[in-house]
Every structure is written in structure tokens, then in C-alpha cells.
Scaffold this active site. Structure first.
Site, short mmCIF file in Angstrom:
data_model
loop_
_atom_site.label_atom_id
_atom_site.label_comp_id
_atom_site.label_asym_id
_atom_site.label_seq_id
_atom_site.Cartn_x
_atom_site.Cartn_y
_atom_site.Cartn_z
N SER A 1 0.83 -1.20 0.00
CA SER A 1 0.00 0.00 0.00
C SER A 1 0.87 1.26 0.00
O SER A 1 1.73 1.42 -0.87
CB SER A 1 -0.96 -0.04 1.19
N ASP B 1 -8.04 -5.97 -5.81
CA ASP B 1 -7.93 -4.70 -5.11
C ASP B 1 -8.44 -3.57 -6.01
O ASP B 1 -8.16 -3.55 -7.21
CB ASP B 1 -6.47 -4.45 -4.74
N HIS C 1 -6.15 -6.25 -1.66
CA HIS C 1 -5.10 -5.37 -1.16
C HIS C 1 -4.12 -6.11 -0.25
O HIS C 1 -2.94 -5.79 -0.21
CB HIS C 1 -5.76 -4.22 -0.39
#
Length: 421
Positions: A160, A343, A400
Site C-alpha cells: 500500500s 484490489d 489489497h
């Protein structure tokens, strides 16, 4: 016992970690501590020595894990929700990384998790390079305290917002090594579902959602309109205004509240779970981990520190692709990207787009390499393409949080870089 023999014994004990190792929380030996990286600014690290059946833990690599956010804690989300030896139910995690290698969780930037600042002296990081330099300062002290790791293969993994933090940290760490400021054996930096080029991620939302059938053409047009407005702000260098645009609200309106971090995950309308924020996590950390690590006198552990995010506001939408390029052109480090294909926040198409535009000296080797299927025990888990010092992994059945969603594919990626997994 002669003095020379005592010194030799101390060195031997240090090489096995018996001088530093303590019982922390969960399986295996551990060590933890603080480093004042700037006046009044303190980073926290938590080392998990490998539980592999080895004669010396130094026979296995050291992996640094950085969480995203910015402001989500590695000691919580990373350790107990994704890759540590136990989960927040106290149950062993079959796919934990500590069974294969040494893991160093760092709560970064300052103010995240157990890390803290001392008002009014301490200052939060306000840009990515400050985060990177703080991490180098921490590693300088860590490698003095644990000198045995100076000769152990070192890898940086993140996800991320870590897709911005980790590359610049790796670059600054390599430069510090070249200056002789510290000794380490850094070999690779690997980022998962990275926020490396925020605009590329944002521009991919509308086509991605349309192609998956999550929005119709009306939703596509409205999301595209907001993405184009953000692009204009980014091109004008209006970083705060770009971050303030409400594209996620528009996505929510047109998708009925699809889960940003895994578009195929079933989420109840009343669920409050967000990235790194299981409702039970804070209670678990405060009531169990804080006690075990004897940190009850410190600032209370937070799942995510909003102040950390706000202080970095003008930096969040800035791209870091140029840092990845520098790593490939100026260092011998291997660079890897992996992307869970479900994601939305850091959607795979956006990641592929910035990689496609990125230029480096050996790019022709990557372009000319074959894109191969990744099969584990006969099961198709995704695809990989590697060449010119760069690797890309497309991961099936993952959003994610790849390690949480598809640990088999994540183990394959770990082995590709560290030799273990």
C-alpha cells in the site's frame, strides 16, 4: 576462564542471539525497542527471530516489514492480521513468515502504532524522504545493537503506502551503506499493491469497475469525471486539493458500497472493517501485547493514527516512480511488485500502467521476458514476469492484502527473493 575465552563466548552467544533475545508475545524469541530518530521523535521496532529448525538464526535472512496507511501499524496489522506467528485469536498462523526467516516489524512513520512523538519537541514526518531518513537512522542503531545482522541478507517488504515508503527507504539505506554510515547486506525491495503512482491508481478505477461489471456506463462516466479533476490538480501540483477530492464517495454511491480492498469480498452493510482495522485489533493489542512487551507506561497503541496521515497530506498524491527508477539504475538491488488483482484502491491496471511507462537501463530485458503462469501444487495462482532487475507478480484470488488472501502465492514471491517461504 581467561578474558579472551570470555570475549569469544560473548561473541558466540551474540551470533546466536542469546544475549538480545527475550520472550515477547507469541511464538519464538524476540527483541524490541525504541530509537530516537530525531529530537523527540521515536520509532519502535519489534524483531521476531525465526522459529525455523536451524542451529543459528543468522542462517536465515532478515526481512523488514513496513505497513501502509500511512499510519497503520506494522506491529498490529502486519504481525497479527497478516504474517506473524499468531493471529488475534491467539491461534497459530500456518502461513506465517517467522517460521522461515527473521522478521523486523517497524511502526513507521513516527506516531504510528507504538512509535510516538514528544510534544512540542517531536515532529511528525511531512514528506516521504523524512520517513526514509528516519528509517535509516533506526537501522543504524538496530544494526549496532544486533551486529550479527550486518552480515545477514536483508530484504524490505511492504504494501500500500509502503509502495512509496519502501523504495525511498531502500535507496537511502543503500546510499548510507556506500558512505560507510552502516553495514548491511540489502538485496531487494518488494512492494505489494503499491500506492507508488497515486494518479495511475485513481485513473484506473472507472475502467476497472466497468470491466468487472461493478458499475454501468453512468457510474463509469461519473467516476471518470472526478478522476479527471484529480488529474488536473496533480498536474498543477495542487497535492492537498487532489487528496481532498471525494472519489471514494462517488465509487461507493455507484457500487453500493463495494469493498475497496477486495471487490469480491462479502461485506455486510453494517461492517466497519477497513484496512488494518479489525474492530478487535485495538483491544487485543492494548490488553495483551502492550502488557507482554511491558509498554504500559508508553502512549497507547493506535490502530491508525490520523495525525500521521494528515501531516503527510501534501505528499500522499505525489508519485514515487522516479525513486523506483533510481533503484534500478543506480543500485544492484532487485525490485519487485506484486498485485492482488481484486484490489480497487491500488488496482492492478494502474500499477501495470506506471510500470509500462517507467524507463530504466535494462528495461529491454524485462520487456523481452516471458510472462509465465504461477502454479502451486497444480493450482493457477497468478502470473509473473521478471527481467532487468525487476519482477512483477499478478496474484489471483487476492485483494489489497495478498498475504492474507492468498498465502500460497505470497510464499512463492517470498522464495523468489529470499530463498525461503
Amino acid at each position: 576462564m581467561q578474558l579472551l575465552q570470555v570475549l569469544q563466548l560473548l561473541l558466540l552467544l551474540q551470533s546466536f542471539g542469546w544475549l538480545q533475545a527475550r520472550r515477547g508475545f507469541g511464538a519464538g524469541e524476540q527483541d524490541w525497542g525504541y530509537v530516537e530518530v530525531r529530537k523527540g521523535a521515536h520509532l519502535f521496532y519489534w524483531l521476531h527471530y525465526t522459529t525455523a529448525n536451524v542451529s543459528a538464526y543468522t542462517s536465515r535472512p532478515l526481512v523488514i516489514w513496513l505497513q501502509g496507511g500511512p499510519g497503520v501499524a506494522s506491529t498490529g496489522c502486519g504481525c497479527f492480521e497478516q504474517l506473524g506467528p499468531i493471529d488475534i485469536e491467539g491461534k497459530p498462523r500456518p502461513s506465517n513468515w517467522v517460521q522461515h526467516m527473521n522478521i523486523l516489524f517497524i511502526d513507521s512513520p513516527v506516531g504510528t502504532g507504538f512509535s510516538y512523538v514528544e510534544p512540542p519537541l517531536g515532529r511528525y514526518a511531512e514528506h516521504n524522504n523524512q520517513i526514509a531518513r528516519d528509517l535509516v537512522t533506526l537501522m543504524r542503531t538496530f544494526l549496532r545493537r544486533h551486529a550479527e545482522f550486518q552480515r545477514v541478507p536483508l530484504h524490505i517488504f511492504s504494501e500500500s503506502y509502503g509502495g512509496k515508503m519502501a523504495p525511498e527507504f531502500a535507496l537511502e539505506l543503500q546510499l548510507a551503506k556506500q558512505r560507510g554510515d552502516l553495514e548491511c547486506q540489502l538485496l531487494s525491495v518488494v512492494v505489494g499493491n503499491p500506492w507508488t503512482s497515486p494518479l495511475d491508481s485513481t485513473l484506473s478505477y472507472a475502467p476497472y469497475l466497468l470491466q468487472l461489471g461493478i458499475v454501468d456506463h453512468d457510474g463509469y462516466r461519473n467516476i471518470s469525471r472526478v478522476a479527471a479533476e484529480i488529474a488536473q490538480l496533480v498536474y498543477a501540483g495542487k497535492w492537498l486539493q487532489a487528496m481532498d477530492q471525494s472519489i471514494q464517495e462517488v465509487v461507493e454511491t455507484h457500487t453500493g458500497g463495494v469493498f475497496l480492498y477486495n471487490t469480491q469480498r462479502r461485506v455486510h452493510v453494517n461492517d466497519v472493517y477497513r484496512y488494518g482495522e479489525d474492530p478487535k485489533l485495538r483491544e487485543f493489542m492494548v490488553n495483551n501485547v502492550t502488557q507482554a512487551l511491558n509498554l504500559t507506561h508508553m502512549s497507547e497503541w493506535m490502530v491508525q493514527n490520523a495525525t500521521v496521515f494528515i501531516k503527510l497530506g501534501s505528499d500522499i498524491f505525489k508519485p514515487a516512480v522516479h525513486i523506483v527508477t533510481r533503484l534500478l539504475n543506480e543500485t544492484p538491488l532487485r525490485v519487485g511488485v506484486y498485485s492482488g488483482m481484486l484490489d480497487l484502491l491500488c488496482a492492478t491496471p494502474g500499477t501495470v500502467n506506471w510500470i509500462n511507462r517507467m524507463q530504466w537501463k535494462r528495461k529491454d530485458q524485462y520487456v523481452g521476458a516471458s510472462r509465465r503462469p504461477v502454479r502451486i501444487n497444480g493450482m493457477l495462482e497468478g502470473y509473473e514476469k521478471q527481467g532487468g532487475g525487476f519482477s512483477m507478480f499478478w496474484v489471483y484470488r487476492a485483494g489489497h492484502l495478498v498475504q492474507e488472501d492468498n498465502p500460497a502465492a505470497m510464499s512463492h514471491i517470498l522464495r523468489e527473493f529470499t530463498g525461503f517461504g
